[in-house]
Design an enzyme around this catalytic site. Structure first.
Site, mmCIF file in Angstrom:
data_model
loop_
_atom_site.group_PDB
_atom_site.id
_atom_site.type_symbol
_atom_site.label_atom_id
_atom_site.label_comp_id
_atom_site.label_asym_id
_atom_site.label_seq_id
_atom_site.Cartn_x
_atom_site.Cartn_y
_atom_site.Cartn_z
ATOM 1 N N CYS A 108 -8.033 9.271 2.217
ATOM 2 C CA CYS A 108 -9.445 8.985 2.503
ATOM 3 C C CYS A 108 -10.166 8.495 1.243
ATOM 4 O O CYS A 108 -9.950 7.371 0.806
ATOM 5 C CB CYS A 108 -10.102 10.214 3.128
ATOM 6 S SG CYS A 108 -11.697 9.841 3.899
ATOM 7 N N HIS A 208 -6.839 11.741 7.704
ATOM 8 C CA HIS A 208 -6.666 13.051 7.060
ATOM 9 C C HIS A 208 -5.391 13.739 7.536
ATOM 10 O O HIS A 208 -5.431 14.563 8.448
ATOM 11 C CB HIS A 208 -7.896 13.933 7.324
ATOM 12 C CG HIS A 208 -9.065 13.533 6.485
ATOM 13 N ND1 HIS A 208 -9.289 14.064 5.234
ATOM 14 C CD2 HIS A 208 -10.023 12.595 6.689
ATOM 15 C CE1 HIS A 208 -10.360 13.491 4.708
ATOM 16 N NE2 HIS A 208 -10.828 12.593 5.570
ATOM 17 N N GLU A 210 -3.809 16.057 6.126
ATOM 18 C CA GLU A 210 -3.840 17.504 5.874
ATOM 19 C C GLU A 210 -4.391 18.261 7.071
ATOM 20 O O GLU A 210 -4.164 19.481 7.197
ATOM 21 C CB GLU A 210 -4.651 17.807 4.606
ATOM 22 C CG GLU A 210 -6.171 17.830 4.764
ATOM 23 C CD GLU A 210 -6.796 16.440 4.835
ATOM 24 O OE1 GLU A 210 -6.061 15.434 4.846
ATOM 25 O OE2 GLU A 210 -8.051 16.382 4.896
#
Ligand SMILES: [Mn+2]
Length: 235
Positions: A108, A208, A210
């Protein structure tokens, strides 16, 4: 040993409410799940070469906007916020990591930082260009969308032709840096992934990973590259 730059934010926990070096724990989980050792790196002035020498890989984390002054963008009137302390530390960290040949996975804000550091520019507020908020996420959360990867790219080999992703961003790549190529796009044409064309391991995703504990393919590739880097450096 995988470096993870942290945020610095006013943070509330238990009886405390004070400035803290913080990182969403999902980044720690992501690196650990792939066998890496997460090393949190708060901004503390200019990046130091002796720190980079102790790392095997780097994950550039999400967060605030890159200061538009760094890419000749507008200085006022754009929604969002910047963090000059993070910019100072992380642009230096990125430059040192590139010079050392460290594998880099940029998430990002990290993708945006890599593009600007390498000479590219950003769209300062994507809804002004695409006319919708589908990348913007929700307050404290993400919107999901599908992106198509470019056949033959590292991202396509790792994640397949189509990826369901979590988005929360209002900036995006405008002019791509010369050493980068776009390797995934959203349906509206927004660049959703990039990678280097010079043989180095530099992969950036606008989404994202994660936030998706079920899919660790990209971070596993980063940790594998970091392991190779470590062994070659020590040999
Ligand atoms: Mn997006």
């Amino acid at each position: 040993m995988i470096g993870l730059p942290t945020y610095v934010e006013q943070t509330r926990f238990n009886a405390w409410d004070l400035p803290c070096a913080v990182l969403p724990h999902s980044y720690v989980d992501m690196v650990a799940a792939a066998g890496g050792i997460p090393v949190l790196l708060p901004p503390a002035g200019a990046a130091r070469p002796e720190l980079v020498r102790r790392l095997d890989g780097l994950v550039l984390t999400g967060g605030a906007d890159i200061d538009p002054a760094r890419y000749g963008g507008p200085s006022a009137g754009i929604p969002g916020y910047t963090r000059p302390d993070r910019d100072e530390s992380e642009f230096g960290l990125f430059e040192l990591a590139r010079a050392a040949g460290l594998p880099i996975f940029a998430v990002c804000r990290g993708l945006q930082l890599a593009n600007v550091a390498l000479g590219g520019t950003l769209i300062p507020h994507l809804p002004d260009v695409v006319g919708h908020e589908e990348h913007s996420g929700v307050e404290g959360g993400f919107t999901t969308t599908r992106v198509l990867t470019i056949a033959g790219s590292r991202v396509a080999r790792l994640a397949g032709p189509e990826v369901k992703v979590h988005c929360h961003h209002h900036q995006a790549v405008d002019r791509l840096a010369g050493v980068l190529t776009a390797t995934a796009y959203a349906a509206d044409g927004t660049i959703e992934a990039v990678e280097s064309v010079d043989g180095s391991f530099l992969v950036g995703v606008q989404w994202h990973p994660e936030a998706d504990a079920a899919d660790r393919r990209l971070i596993r590739a980063l940790v594998e590259a970091a392991d190779t880097y470590r062994r070659e450096r020590n040999s």
